[in-house]
Design a protein around this motif. Sequence first.
Motif, PDB file in Angstrom:
ATOM      1  N   SER A  73       0.856  -1.190   0.000  1.00 25.14           N
ATOM      2  CA  SER A  73       0.000   0.000   0.000  1.00 25.14           C
ATOM      3  C   SER A  73       0.892   1.241   0.000  1.00 25.14           C
ATOM      4  O   SER A  73       1.954   1.235   0.622  1.00 25.14           O
ATOM      5  CB  SER A  73      -0.855   0.015   1.269  1.00 25.14           C
ATOM      6  N   THR A  74       0.464   2.266  -0.684  1.00 20.85           N
ATOM      7  CA  THR A  74       1.098   3.584  -0.539  1.00 20.85           C
ATOM      8  C   THR A  74       0.120   4.534   0.148  1.00 20.85           C
ATOM      9  O   THR A  74       0.381   5.037   1.252  1.00 20.85           O
ATOM     10  CB  THR A  74       1.501   4.145  -1.914  1.00 20.85           C
TER      11      THR A  74
ATOM     12  N   GLN B  26     -11.502   3.973   2.347  1.00 25.20           N
ATOM     13  CA  GLN B  26     -11.508   4.457   0.961  1.00 25.20           C
ATOM     14  C   GLN B  26     -12.920   4.939   0.605  1.00 25.20           C
ATOM     15  O   GLN B  26     -13.097   6.000   0.002  1.00 25.20           O
ATOM     16  CB  GLN B  26     -11.077   3.338   0.005  1.00 25.20           C
TER      17      GLN B  26
HETATM   18  N1   CP Z   1      -6.527   3.166  -2.844  1.00 20.33           N
HETATM   19  C1   CP Z   1      -5.690   2.361  -2.156  1.00 20.33           C
HETATM   20  O1   CP Z   1      -6.099   1.568  -1.273  1.00 20.33           O
HETATM   21  O2   CP Z   1      -4.381   2.539  -2.468  1.00 20.33           O
HETATM   22  P1   CP Z   1      -3.140   1.831  -1.747  1.00 20.33           P
HETATM   23  O3   CP Z   1      -3.196   0.364  -2.136  1.00 20.33           O
HETATM   24  O4   CP Z   1      -1.908   2.544  -2.287  1.00 20.33           O
HETATM   25  O5   CP Z   1      -3.293   1.990  -0.260  1.00 20.33           O
END
Ligand code: CP
Length: 308
Positions: free
Chosen positions: A55-56, A138
Amino acid sequence: MDEKKDILSLDKFSVKEINDLLEKTDSFAEILKRDVKKVPALRGKTIINLFFEPSTRTKVSFEIAAKRLSADLINFSESSSSLKKGESEIDTLKTINAMKVDLIIIRHSDSGYINYFADALPVPVINAGDGKHEHPTQALLDLYTIYKSFPGLTGLKIGIVGDILNSRVARSDIKLFKKMGMDVTVIAPSMLIPENFSFFDVKIAAGIDEVISEVDVLYMLRMQFERQDKKYYPSISEYNKFLSLDLPRFNMMKTGSIIMHPGPVNTGLEISSEVMEMEESGKGKIKINTQVTNGVAVRMAVLYYALS
Ligand code: CP
């Protein structure tokens, strides 16, 4: 004793509770505009960020959110942990809990695992995305972005385009948007829609051209290649023909409508590079970076809710 405030999905939240979270997010968003972007609301609380999947956005924004609230946040690193010596995930979580932490944020690649972890832990657990199941924060940041872009939510037309089958974002978004009175259509061919999808009770269109000139919000999903056990679409050019947002389609969208994507974008697949380059010049129509910015204030509101 009060029930602990897990956030595993938003299903149990009433419309009033969601509106309260949006208002709380507004107050934290104001703090984030100040020179000193920090308040003592969660001073003395210890939070663990435990991501079993890459994840970022989610990981970093939870970290920033916790620090803005003066909590101590520790990023657990799977690769340098005793998981590598064979310790199980549940024993790892119980070990971390034994260090008297106050809240655990978890991302996991398997649907539903986080609910099992939450049942086994005495502290609140926040789901930061589990498999194809749920991604509640999200959904909240998506709702907040829409809430800040329109005078009201009821009746707004939203089209959610792409890989519904493998998307936890689609599941959490559809349920939340419907709860808030929005008119949801999903745009995907049958191979990208789950078998039991009638449960969600939304309209279905096969191609983006059926909705492009009508929607207030065009929500482009990421193709979840890491979760696809076979090839669900014949080719990129076929995907582009029916599902991608390109410049001609961008120009067909109605005045005031917005474009969203949870990120990371597969540029050239879900959205063309010409459209992606218009984020600065597109008069605020493309909200992808705004979603990321809003994620910090939303996660401040969620952490505050769970720990207050
Ligand atoms: N939208 C989202 O969950 O992005 P990441 O996987 O970078 O957290």
